[in-house]
Enzyme design. Structure first.
Site, short mmCIF file in Angstrom:
data_model
loop_
_atom_site.label_atom_id
_atom_site.label_comp_id
_atom_site.label_asym_id
_atom_site.label_seq_id
_atom_site.Cartn_x
_atom_site.Cartn_y
_atom_site.Cartn_z
CD GLU A 89 -3.17 -0.48 0.25
OE1 GLU A 89 -3.27 0.56 -0.30
OE2 GLU A 89 -4.19 -1.28 0.13
CB SER A 354 -30.35 -33.84 49.01
OG SER A 354 -31.59 -34.64 48.93
#
Length: 702
Positions: A89, A354
């Site tokens: 780029e 329980s």
């Protein structure tokens, strides 16, 4: 005519380039004044992120505009990708000051020579300027403004800061912005370690993000990747062997899901940020460990699949030393509608079965009411209208408290709770940070000890964490910053009582193929096989597991010991193969056999214990004639509005009927009545007559 047009374009580009690079004084100053302050990205809105204790991404969210825009610095991406990006780029990125005159002149010459745009001449900084300040028109004036902005940005930001803006804003098609979002969406990984092919694709896509999208135009994406590879090879950035290997690497053809670890916790934390004082760019750190979170999510998914039938699994893992939550699995499959995946089942109120029994025993040990070696009678007994039975409907006779808790016998637990008072149990739980919910705000009753209250998995994790810490309760910590503001530790019960409970639980029979004596744990099963629980701890960690259906429908044979306990033990193994021993016994613990205990502790005989009332002479025994025990009744047929018929034989009227311990018909003089609007699933039906005699059956309603 064609040559004249090329000449005018060349002149315009050259003039603009020379103007920006060399112009100064009044003209450039006026242009900058007209444009105003340079955009530096200070007002950018990024995706809210939730990360783990080491900064690893757990879950990102889209911005308010619906975009995936994740911040990234040059240190967050592969160095090879950066070198490829700059070479492709803007090869003089580190040398120019926003505008590259050489590149501009080259672009102009290529236009003249080829009659079309071959390279745009834009620098990375100019692209950042365009991304920060989009301009719909593509004119020479817009190009000149873009170049001025690039110079301004270079004067204010470092090269790394400019690269960070590019990495966060570069378009990658659809609602993807930035390299990190694209890498996660297309490759399912962070951009820290990219292959040559992956890096080349990410370099190529921003040039034409919509027409090169791999999920829509895979051929165009591969072609663009190949051109980037060829150009970089000609420039000497990569070699021929790397190109050859990259070209045969498959390109993605669909987007992947973004990370969704600890999805429920992440969602809760981000929702807290909404409002007038919310943070714009939120990065929420948690105490969760992503590797462990991933392991336990996989475990929950695997076990839920084997259990089938819409069953889900929730798991919480907590560090004993700090109370920090290391993993939170709120359910299986966030997008699984059949399992209500978006509901945090770890925060849902369910019957705990329980699992509260250890805290009854802990209070009894603390009060000196019992000792682990105290004898207690497991036999039929009635407490007013309440007649507890064991899970297997059998009785063990005289046993020690240790064995009663390890075998999860119901009668001894209810006898202890009757002596202690259910209110004390509820008060201690609340003081420790749990929040049990009673049905319809009713007063606590003896059924609380067997699951007659709504409890969250997080509540159980908090309570068992206190057992692991010698009775000291810590609040669960979800974020590092919450450590300093967390409530101070509170006492569940004293150190000796907590250690005694832990010493009993560590010898509870383990699930099949698991080693005994390594994890102190307790299981639980709720009424009607709707919830299966297993909660346990060693010296380092506490883990709580819930299994069931999110819609509260019963599941045949869903039992804590067989469904939840194996998940609990497997979860401990996935933390580490080595178990940390429990804390040593504190001062005050009495080590003695039953016969060596003080006489008051040798056998449990509290004053005022209610006894079962005997039937009078000539009375017919009270029984439920309909529905029969273990019947399966189809509610869909017949007159469903009439409810379920209930019939009693024997006993003395009036009769009061109960379903799972809750009254449904009170003071009925007749022996026949109906249960209006019964729910579906397993139900325990009971009837009590005027003399206090009871009868019960268990049925399944479909």
């Amino acid at each position: 005519m064609k040559r004249s047009r090329r000449f005018h374009i060349l002149c315009a580009v050259v003039f603009t380039t020379i103007f920006v690079v060399n112009a100064g004084g009044f003209v450039l100053s006026e242009a900058m004044k007209r444009l105003g302050p340079a955009p530096l990205g200070d007002d950018l809105h990024f995706s809210p992120l939730v990360v783990d204790r080491d900064g690893r991404l757990l879950r990102p969210f889209t911005t308010a505009g619906g975009y995936w825009r994740l911040p990234a610095s040059p240190q967050d991406v592969d160095r090879r990708f950066l070198s490829m990006l700059i070479a492709y780029e803007d090869k003089r990125f580190y040398a120019h000051h926003g505008v590259d005159p050489v590149a501009m002149l080259r672009a102009a010459w290529q236009i003249v020579r080829h009659g079309r745009v071959v390279s745009g001449g834009s620098t990375i900084t100019m692209q950042v300027a365009r991304l920060l300040e989009p301009r719909p028109e593509r004119t020479l004036a817009a190009k000149a403004a873009e170049m001025i902005r690039a110079v301004q940005i270079e004067n204010r930001l470092s090269k790394d800061e400019i690269l960070a803006l590019y990495l966060a804003l570069a378009p990658y098609g659809g609602n993807l912005e930035g390299t990190r979002a694209a890498s996660l969406a297309y490759f399912g990984k962070e951009p820290k370690h990219l292959s040559t092919a992956e890096a080349a694709l990410l370099v190529a896509l921003p040039q034409a993000p919509e027409t090169r999208r791999p999920d829509r135009f895979p051929r165009a994406a591969r072609g663009a990747r190949g051109r980037v590879l060829d150009l970089l090879m000609r420039k000497g950035i990569i070699n021929a062997d790397q190109v050859k290997a990259a070209e045969v690497e498959p390109a993605p053809q669909a987007r992947k899901l973004f990370p969704m670890f600890a999805a429920h916790v992440a969602e809760r934390l981000v929702k807290r940020n909404r409002g007038p004082h919310r943070k714009i760019n939120l990065v929420e750190a948690t105490t969760i460990s992503r590797p462990l979170q991933e392991q336990l999510e996989n475990l929950a998914r695997e076990r839920a699949a084997t259990l089938g039938g819409g069953v889900s699994v929730a798991i919480i893992a907590v560090d004993n030393a700090t109370g920090e939550v290391r993993a939170h699995v709120g359910g299986v499959g966030y997008f699984d509608k059949a399992r209500a995946g978006q509901i945090d089942l770890a925060q849902s109120l369910r019957s705990p079965g329980s699992t509260l029994k250890p805290f009854i025993y802990g209070l009894a040990f603390e009060d000196g009411l019992a000792h682990p070696e105290t004898l207690v009678d497991d036999r039929p007994i009635r407490f007013g209208i309440y007649r507890p039975e064991n899970f297997d409907e059998a009785f063990q006779g005289t046993v020690t408290m240790r064995r009663a808790l390890q075998q999860s016998l119901n009668v001894p637990a209810v006898m202890l709770l009757n002596a202690l008072g259910p209110n004390r149990l509820i008060a201690r739980m609340k003081n420790a940070g749990a929040a049990p919910r009673l049905p319809l705000d009713a007063a606590p009753g003896l059924a609380v000890g067997l699951g007659g209250a709504g409890v969250k998995l997080t509540d159980l994790a908090t309570l068992y964490l206190a057992l692991a810490r010698d009775g000291e309760a810590l609040p669960l910590v979800w974020r590092p910053q919450d450590r300093s503001s967390a409530a101070p530790p509170r006492r569940l019960f004293d150190k000796a009582a907590a250690w005694q409970v832990a010493d009993v639980l560590i010898d509870a029979p383990p699930p099949q193929n698991a080693l005994p004596g390594k994890i102190a744990y307790k299981t639980g099963t709720s009424y009607g096989y709707r919830d299966a629980w297993a909660v346990g701890f060693d010296g380092a960690n506490t883990i709580a597991v819930w299994v069931g259906r999110p819609d509260n429908e019963p599941v045949s044979d869903l039992i804590g010991r067989s469904a939840a306990a194996p998940i609990l033990f497997d979860a401990f193994t996935r933390i580490t193969e080595k178990r940390t021993p429990l804390r040593p016994a504190p001062e005050g613990v009495i080590f003695a056999r039953t016969s060596d205990l003080p006489p008051a502790l040798q056998r449990f005989r509290p004053h005022g214990l209610p006894e079962s009332a005997a039937s009078g002479p000539g009375d017919a025994p009270l029984v439920i004639s309909f529905p029969p025990d273990e019947a399966r009744i189809d509610l869909s047929g017949g007159d469903s509005e009439a409810g379920l018929a209930l019939k009693a034989m024997g006993g003395a009227p009036p009769f009061t009927w109960f379903a799972d311990g809750l009254p449904i018909v009170i003071g009925e003089p007749r022996r026949e009545t109906a249960w209006e609007k019964p729910g579906r699933g397993f139900a325990r039906l009971s009837v009590i007559d005027a003399r206090g005699h009871t009868a019960s059956v268990q049925v399944r309603l479909d």
